[in-house]
Design an enzyme around this catalytic site. Sequence first.
Site, short mmCIF file in Angstrom:
data_model
loop_
_atom_site.label_atom_id
_atom_site.label_comp_id
_atom_site.label_asym_id
_atom_site.label_seq_id
_atom_site.Cartn_x
_atom_site.Cartn_y
_atom_site.Cartn_z
N GLU A 114 1.04 -1.22 -0.03
CA GLU A 114 -0.09 0.01 0.28
C GLU A 114 0.85 1.25 -0.06
O GLU A 114 2.06 1.16 0.12
CB GLU A 114 -0.93 -0.07 1.20
CG GLU A 114 -2.04 -1.13 1.23
CD GLU A 114 -3.05 -1.05 2.33
OE1 GLU A 114 -2.81 -0.18 3.08
OE2 GLU A 114 -3.76 -1.94 2.17
N HIS A 239 -8.96 9.94 4.28
CA HIS A 239 -8.41 9.04 3.36
C HIS A 239 -8.92 9.40 1.87
O HIS A 239 -9.83 9.98 1.56
CB HIS A 239 -9.63 7.88 3.52
CG HIS A 239 -9.01 6.34 2.93
ND1 HIS A 239 -8.98 6.09 1.47
CD2 HIS A 239 -8.37 5.28 3.10
CE1 HIS A 239 -8.59 5.00 1.02
NE2 HIS A 239 -8.38 4.55 2.41
N ARG A 285 -0.81 9.24 2.53
CA ARG A 285 -2.19 9.32 2.29
C ARG A 285 -2.40 10.92 2.59
O ARG A 285 -3.46 11.64 1.64
CB ARG A 285 -3.07 8.72 3.47
CG ARG A 285 -3.26 7.25 3.15
CD ARG A 285 -4.24 6.75 4.44
NE ARG A 285 -4.40 5.44 3.90
CZ ARG A 285 -5.00 4.73 4.84
NH1 ARG A 285 -5.26 4.87 6.02
NH2 ARG A 285 -5.27 3.34 4.54
N HIS A 346 -11.15 10.03 7.89
CA HIS A 346 -10.83 8.49 8.12
C HIS A 346 -10.15 7.93 9.50
O HIS A 346 -10.85 6.90 10.05
CB HIS A 346 -9.86 8.01 7.09
CG HIS A 346 -9.85 6.75 6.87
ND1 HIS A 346 -10.43 5.66 6.84
CD2 HIS A 346 -8.55 5.86 6.76
CE1 HIS A 346 -9.97 4.54 6.70
NE2 HIS A 346 -8.70 4.49 7.11
N ARG A 381 -0.38 8.68 9.63
CA ARG A 381 -0.48 7.31 9.89
C ARG A 381 0.05 6.39 8.46
O ARG A 381 -0.52 7.04 7.55
CB ARG A 381 -1.72 6.67 10.36
CG ARG A 381 -1.88 5.08 10.39
CD ARG A 381 -3.09 4.78 10.93
NE ARG A 381 -4.22 4.98 10.23
CZ ARG A 381 -4.81 4.12 9.20
NH1 ARG A 381 -4.06 2.87 8.88
NH2 ARG A 381 -5.71 4.41 8.58
#
Length: 534
Positions: A114, A239, A285, A346, A381
């Site tokens: 990811e 997100h 992100r 998110h 994160r």
Amino acid sequence: MIIESDFLVIGSGIAGLSFALQAAVHGTVSVVTKREIAESATRYAQGGIASVFSSEDSFDAHIEDTLVAGAGICHEDVVRMVVEEGPQTIRNLIEWGVKFTTTLKGDEYDLTREGGHSARRILHAEDITGREIERALVEAVRLNPNIQVFEDHIAIDLLTCAKLARQPVSDNCCLGAYVLDIKEARVKTFSAGATLLASGGAGKVYLYTCNPDVASGDGVAMAYRAGATVANMEFMQFHPTTLFHPNAKSFLISEAVRGEGAILRRRDGTAFMEKYHHLKDLAPRDIVARAIDNEMKTYGDDCVYLDITHEPAEVVRNRFPNIYQTCMEFGLDMTKDWLPVVPAAHYLCGGVQVNTHGQTDVRGLYAIGEVAFTGLHGANRLASNSLLEAAVYASKAAKHAIDALTTQPVSKPSSLPEWDSGTATNSDEMVVVSQNWDEIRRFMWNYVGIVRSTKRLERAMRRIQLIQAEIEEYYWNFIVTSDLIELRNLATVAELIITCAQQRKESRGLHYTIDYPERDEQNGKKDTIVKKIF
């Protein structure tokens, strides 16, 4: 009504249930959850759980990826601890019955990649990892005679030594919590030697979120009111890719889709991420969310598009069966159509400050999972580190709480006071709740969202202070309901986010302000701390 147990767990996601299973070996556990037990943010996690599980990967690489994503303020000792305990944590989940997806041969786990990760280290269960983890943990909890689950129960406030004394005390401690039984409309007193907050995040404080409805910041708000330190609340992760469809209710399109080759495009087909980051569509992100936000504002579009149509259709359907099927229900075939996507709130990277055992600075009170600030995530994160953190800290907190019950037990009075509604009456003006709920979420999105400014934060603070005063008056005059409890908590969390954002005079990770667009490496490499003054 007083309910006693050795351990009180507030929340029923991976953090709370993992803790409960380990604590139950040594005592009785009460699990309080707002809806049915499986309804948690864990249930909706699609991508997976990050851990070094391949000979081609290393702890140092995972640590470095986490530190880079965290933009310079991760606590490196915490990062190393969580990463190095990852493999054993995965094995614990497997022992509890979690079935991760394996390769076609079935002899090893299918690891995916990811955004922000330098290697394939994401264990997953197809594209419904959270649902599979929740299923296994719920089944294990249901079979454990030492665990009693209280569904449709919402915690109102923590019961502390200071609250009993009606004044600050030098050694404040947590004795349990007041909890509303939603179906019976009565408040119960839960008494415990150790209380764990595992109540999840606060995405519902924003107008657009991919969080479930239960994510109203209850644990952070209760802990703050009880005197616990709260930190880094300005770092709300948005997100980048939630499905933009009127009936989708912000359905999340997993980061793993980009991990498998999907490309973000404008309406005219232009791929735009290369101008924002060298990793392009696999950038962290915060960068992807800001890029999408900027593209939408620059070109006046309601969304951007995620394109994975160049990958073999069979591969896409097999790798993302749940996402594929859900999109088909909305008339979108992701093997042929670009998916319209927008950012949404998110994950809360800040929260209740804890040490490496999950302890808060209120004795007997622990916090783990999204409700907690551990120092792992820093200013942003890294994808799939959240489930890992929750499970690692569940073990740490359970061990410490078990030891503390015998070596440093909280001294409880012979009887705890039951809830007293006083002269409160039933409300005939619920419009006050719905109006304030809507107003908070809208100004938080517009003023304290992906891009902020000093003036926007000042406007938001003025509004939340007015709303707070109105809510407090309403709270004490009327009998509590679940909606009122959540509204009160949302307002508290909103004020904490604004307060922390005003303290940070720079842009770092998830906090971006047009008035201070650069990092301040001299003054900004620290946590923002907030503590209630009594």
